[in-house]
Design a protein around this motif. Structure first.
Motif, PDB file in Angstrom:
ATOM      1  N   ASN A 168       2.947  10.997   5.565  1.00 48.82           N
ATOM      2  CA  ASN A 168       1.534  11.173   5.238  1.00 48.82           C
ATOM      3  C   ASN A 168       1.319  12.474   4.475  1.00 48.82           C
ATOM      4  O   ASN A 168       0.553  12.525   3.516  1.00 48.82           O
ATOM      5  CB  ASN A 168       0.680  11.266   6.515  1.00 48.82           C
ATOM      6  CG  ASN A 168       0.523   9.950   7.190  1.00 48.82           C
ATOM      7  OD1 ASN A 168       1.476   9.421   7.714  1.00 48.82           O
ATOM      8  ND2 ASN A 168      -0.695   9.406   7.167  1.00 48.82           N
ATOM      9  N   GLN A 219       1.458  19.027   0.636  1.00 49.61           N
ATOM     10  CA  GLN A 219       0.041  19.311   0.859  1.00 49.61           C
ATOM     11  C   GLN A 219      -0.233  20.759   1.249  1.00 49.61           C
ATOM     12  O   GLN A 219      -1.326  21.263   1.061  1.00 49.61           O
ATOM     13  CB  GLN A 219      -0.503  18.373   1.950  1.00 49.61           C
ATOM     14  CG  GLN A 219      -0.818  16.967   1.464  1.00 49.61           C
ATOM     15  CD  GLN A 219       0.409  16.185   1.027  1.00 49.61           C
ATOM     16  OE1 GLN A 219       1.532  16.458   1.436  1.00 49.61           O
ATOM     17  NE2 GLN A 219       0.192  15.200   0.172  1.00 49.61           N
ATOM     18  N   ARG A 241      -4.252  10.690   6.356  1.00 51.99           N
ATOM     19  CA  ARG A 241      -4.590   9.713   5.319  1.00 51.99           C
ATOM     20  C   ARG A 241      -3.927   8.392   5.685  1.00 51.99           C
ATOM     21  O   ARG A 241      -2.729   8.356   5.942  1.00 51.99           O
ATOM     22  CB  ARG A 241      -4.055  10.167   3.962  1.00 51.99           C
ATOM     23  CG  ARG A 241      -4.719  11.392   3.400  1.00 51.99           C
ATOM     24  CD  ARG A 241      -4.022  11.799   2.119  1.00 51.99           C
ATOM     25  NE  ARG A 241      -2.570  11.769   2.279  1.00 51.99           N
ATOM     26  CZ  ARG A 241      -1.735  11.219   1.412  1.00 51.99           C
ATOM     27  NH1 ARG A 241      -2.184  10.635   0.330  1.00 51.99           N
ATOM     28  NH2 ARG A 241      -0.425  11.247   1.625  1.00 51.99           N
ATOM     29  N   LEU A 243      -2.224   4.691   5.243  1.00 54.13           N
ATOM     30  CA  LEU A 243      -1.396   4.079   4.213  1.00 54.13           C
ATOM     31  C   LEU A 243      -2.150   2.861   3.693  1.00 54.13           C
ATOM     32  O   LEU A 243      -2.315   1.876   4.391  1.00 54.13           O
ATOM     33  CB  LEU A 243      -0.052   3.649   4.812  1.00 54.13           C
ATOM     34  CG  LEU A 243       0.953   3.021   3.850  1.00 54.13           C
ATOM     35  CD1 LEU A 243       1.364   4.001   2.766  1.00 54.13           C
ATOM     36  CD2 LEU A 243       2.173   2.533   4.609  1.00 54.13           C
ATOM     37  N   SER A 244      -2.662   2.970   2.465  1.00 51.12           N
ATOM     38  CA  SER A 244      -3.441   1.861   1.923  1.00 51.12           C
ATOM     39  C   SER A 244      -3.087   1.669   0.451  1.00 51.12           C
ATOM     40  O   SER A 244      -2.472   2.540  -0.170  1.00 51.12           O
ATOM     41  CB  SER A 244      -4.936   2.173   2.041  1.00 51.12           C
ATOM     42  OG  SER A 244      -5.246   3.286   1.222  1.00 51.12           O
ATOM     43  N   GLU A 246      -5.099   1.735  -2.004  1.00 49.61           N
ATOM     44  CA  GLU A 246      -5.815   2.732  -2.803  1.00 49.61           C
ATOM     45  C   GLU A 246      -5.035   4.043  -2.862  1.00 49.61           C
ATOM     46  O   GLU A 246      -4.893   4.662  -3.910  1.00 49.61           O
ATOM     47  CB  GLU A 246      -7.216   3.006  -2.218  1.00 49.61           C
ATOM     48  CG  GLU A 246      -8.205   1.854  -2.323  1.00 49.61           C
ATOM     49  CD  GLU A 246      -7.872   0.704  -1.371  1.00 49.61           C
ATOM     50  OE1 GLU A 246      -7.502   0.984  -0.211  1.00 49.61           O
ATOM     51  OE2 GLU A 246      -7.960  -0.454  -1.789  1.00 49.61           O
ATOM     52  N   GLU A 247      -4.524   4.461  -1.679  1.00 54.53           N
ATOM     53  CA  GLU A 247      -3.759   5.711  -1.623  1.00 54.53           C
ATOM     54  C   GLU A 247      -2.504   5.613  -2.489  1.00 54.53           C
ATOM     55  O   GLU A 247      -2.146   6.557  -3.188  1.00 54.53           O
ATOM     56  CB  GLU A 247      -3.360   6.019  -0.166  1.00 54.53           C
ATOM     57  CG  GLU A 247      -4.511   6.514   0.700  1.00 54.53           C
ATOM     58  CD  GLU A 247      -4.959   7.924   0.332  1.00 54.53           C
ATOM     59  OE1 GLU A 247      -4.137   8.694  -0.206  1.00 54.53           O
ATOM     60  OE2 GLU A 247      -6.138   8.237   0.566  1.00 54.53           O
ATOM     61  N   LYS A 250      -3.415   5.774  -6.098  1.00 52.61           N
ATOM     62  CA  LYS A 250      -3.760   7.152  -6.440  1.00 52.61           C
ATOM     63  C   LYS A 250      -2.486   7.961  -6.691  1.00 52.61           C
ATOM     64  O   LYS A 250      -2.386   8.722  -7.652  1.00 52.61           O
ATOM     65  CB  LYS A 250      -4.570   7.767  -5.284  1.00 52.61           C
ATOM     66  CG  LYS A 250      -5.489   8.907  -5.695  1.00 52.61           C
ATOM     67  CD  LYS A 250      -6.397   9.310  -4.536  1.00 52.61           C
ATOM     68  CE  LYS A 250      -5.978  10.653  -3.957  1.00 52.61           C
ATOM     69  NZ  LYS A 250      -6.653  10.989  -2.701  1.00 52.61           N
ATOM     70  N   GLU A 251      -1.518   7.763  -5.816  1.00 51.78           N
ATOM     71  CA  GLU A 251      -0.261   8.502  -5.942  1.00 51.78           C
ATOM     72  C   GLU A 251       0.490   8.093  -7.214  1.00 51.78           C
ATOM     73  O   GLU A 251       1.007   8.945  -7.934  1.00 51.78           O
ATOM     74  CB  GLU A 251       0.602   8.262  -4.701  1.00 51.78           C
ATOM     75  CG  GLU A 251       1.944   8.949  -4.797  1.00 51.78           C
ATOM     76  CD  GLU A 251       2.389   9.605  -3.506  1.00 51.78           C
ATOM     77  OE1 GLU A 251       1.700   9.429  -2.480  1.00 51.78           O
ATOM     78  OE2 GLU A 251       3.413  10.292  -3.531  1.00 51.78           O
ATOM     79  N   ALA A 303      -1.397  14.435  -4.032  1.00 53.15           N
ATOM     80  CA  ALA A 303      -1.835  13.050  -3.822  1.00 53.15           C
ATOM     81  C   ALA A 303      -1.299  12.558  -2.488  1.00 53.15           C
ATOM     82  O   ALA A 303      -0.329  13.074  -1.980  1.00 53.15           O
ATOM     83  CB  ALA A 303      -1.337  12.170  -4.947  1.00 53.15           C
TER      84      ALA A 303
END
Lengths: 303, 105
Positions: A168, A219, A241, A243-244, A246-247, A250-251, A303
């Motif tokens: 994460n 991070q 965050r 795990l999806s 969208e994520e 984004k990454e 990200a």
């Protein structure tokens, strides 16, 4: 023995061994080891090869509390074969992560220090790494945040570099290093013209904590102090965050932007210059606080 | 690799029920020492797995010194050694004994 009187304040993460890192990171007295060394579960492969074994196969796993929250924790011992992942070592880590998926603790902390797969164990080590990756992702899908901490002598490379980037969130110190192929491996396979592993400054500005932070792979960048790692881990556990899709998108967006903007860079300093840092060549010399100040206007967050 | 085993007389029958203790790391020139309670009829046993062959007499000397400093009654001491010097071995053994006895109520 002198550390007893000064407590954990100012305890170097870099210099501590795995057990010391774990016990000074967690709430005092809260750590319980799973698969204790007296069970003597060590590598069957090393024994056959006539290599020294370790009673914990270079990794300590267990449960404890971090600011009261229930966490599972693993610490790789870089001193034993560079923290390399063998069959037993990997199974302990995979088992811990599977337990996290089943029990749903508040988080898992991975104190990563590894050169990657233990070559003596060949396929068993490679399979172990793939099982670890799968179980990190399974824990995340189950809603358990997995936080990686990197600040040990041997850095975090090879298969464990991949595991790190599946977490994460990551916390690193300036001394920490992370990547896929380590400096010596790149030099050996591609030649010294490609990468001079004896050039310490080059190594640190390429795979070191500051650069990994600036290019959006970790991070938190913290001082080499267990207390600083602890504070950052508490913060990140509070803000997991999920795990999806969208994520992930984004990454991937971050990575493709990075590839575009950095494709002509020859050195990390070129990248820092492109990012808009005024005197990029001074960055390696700054302490963590001064570094954060110097980059805050360009840092977009990992990200 | 060479496996060596030594036994020592313990002094009396001290209650030695502390949790097992592991100190040190198996890295070049270093070793790990595991100390645990075992029913050994009042004797102490040391099992050494070392990467360097042919140093049995030196181990005997270092361990005899150690047994003179600490009561090893009913203690099983297991060592994984990666070529530590006698001085390093002595220090690690003392560290292990100290941590083991500190853990005892």
């Amino acid at each position: 023995m002198t550390t007893t009187s000064c407590g954990t304040a100012g305890q170097s993460y870099y210099e501590a061994n795995a057990l010391k890192r774990i016990t000074s990171l967690l709430d005092p007295g809260s750590f319980h080891e799973i698969i204790r060394p007296e069970e003597k579960i060590s590598s069957p492969h090393l024994r056959i090869l006539g290599q020294p074994c370790s009673f914990n196969d270079g990794i300590i796993v267990g449960a404890g509390r971090l600011a009261g929250k229930k966490v599972l924790i693993a610490g790789q011992e870089g001193g034993f074969m560079g923290g390399a992942v063998g069959e037993v070592h990997g199974a302990k880590l995979t088992g811990l992560l599977q337990r996290a998926t089943e029990e749903g603790p508040d988080g898992v902390l991975l104190l990563l220090e590894s050169g990657g797969v233990r070559l003596h164990e060949a396929n068993a080590g490679l399979i172990a790494v793939s099982e670890i990756i799968r179980s990190v992702l399974a824990a995340r899908v189950a809603g358990v945040p997995v936080i990686g901490l990197i600040g040990g002598v041997y850095g975090c490379f090879g298969g464990m570099g991949i595991v790190a980037r599946c977490c994460n969130a990551l916390i690193i110190s300036e001394e920490g290093r992370m990547g896929l192929s380590g400096p010596e491996v790149i030099e050996t396979t591609m030649g010294v013209e490609e990468f001079d592993a004896s050039d310490r400054a080059l190594v640190w500005r390429t795979v070191g904590g500051k650069h990994r932070y600036l290019i959006g792979e970790v991070q938190r960048l913290v001082d080499d102090d267990v207390a600083a790692f602890r504070a950052a881990a508490i913060e990140l556990l509070n803000d997991p965050r999920p795990l999806s899709l969208e994520e992930l998108q984004k990454e991937h967006g971050m990575l493709s932007d990075r590839l575009k903007s950095c494709s002509s860079a020859y050195d990390a300093i070129d990248i820092w210059h492109t990012m808009g840092i005024a005197e990029p060549e001074t960055l390696p010399l700054l302490d963590t606080a001064a570094f954060h100040k110097a980059v805050q206007h360009v840092y977009r967050g990992a990200a | 690799m060479e496996q060596l085993e030594y036994e020592f007389d313990g002094a009396g029958s001290l209650r030695q029920s502390g949790p097992a203790v592991l100190v040190g790391v198996v890295s070049s020139g270093n070793l790990e020492v595991l100390v645990e309670s075992a029913e050994l009829g009042g004797r102490g046993r040391v099992v050494v797995n070392t990467s360097v062959r042919g140093f049995g007499e030196i181990w005997q000397a270092v361990l005899t010194d150690f047994a003179g400093r600490h009561n090893l009654a009913n203690l099983l001491i297991s060592i994984n050694d990666a070529g530590a010097t006698p001085a390093v071995v002595s220090l690690r053994l003392d560290q292990a004994a100290e941590e083991f006895y500190r853990g005892e109520p």
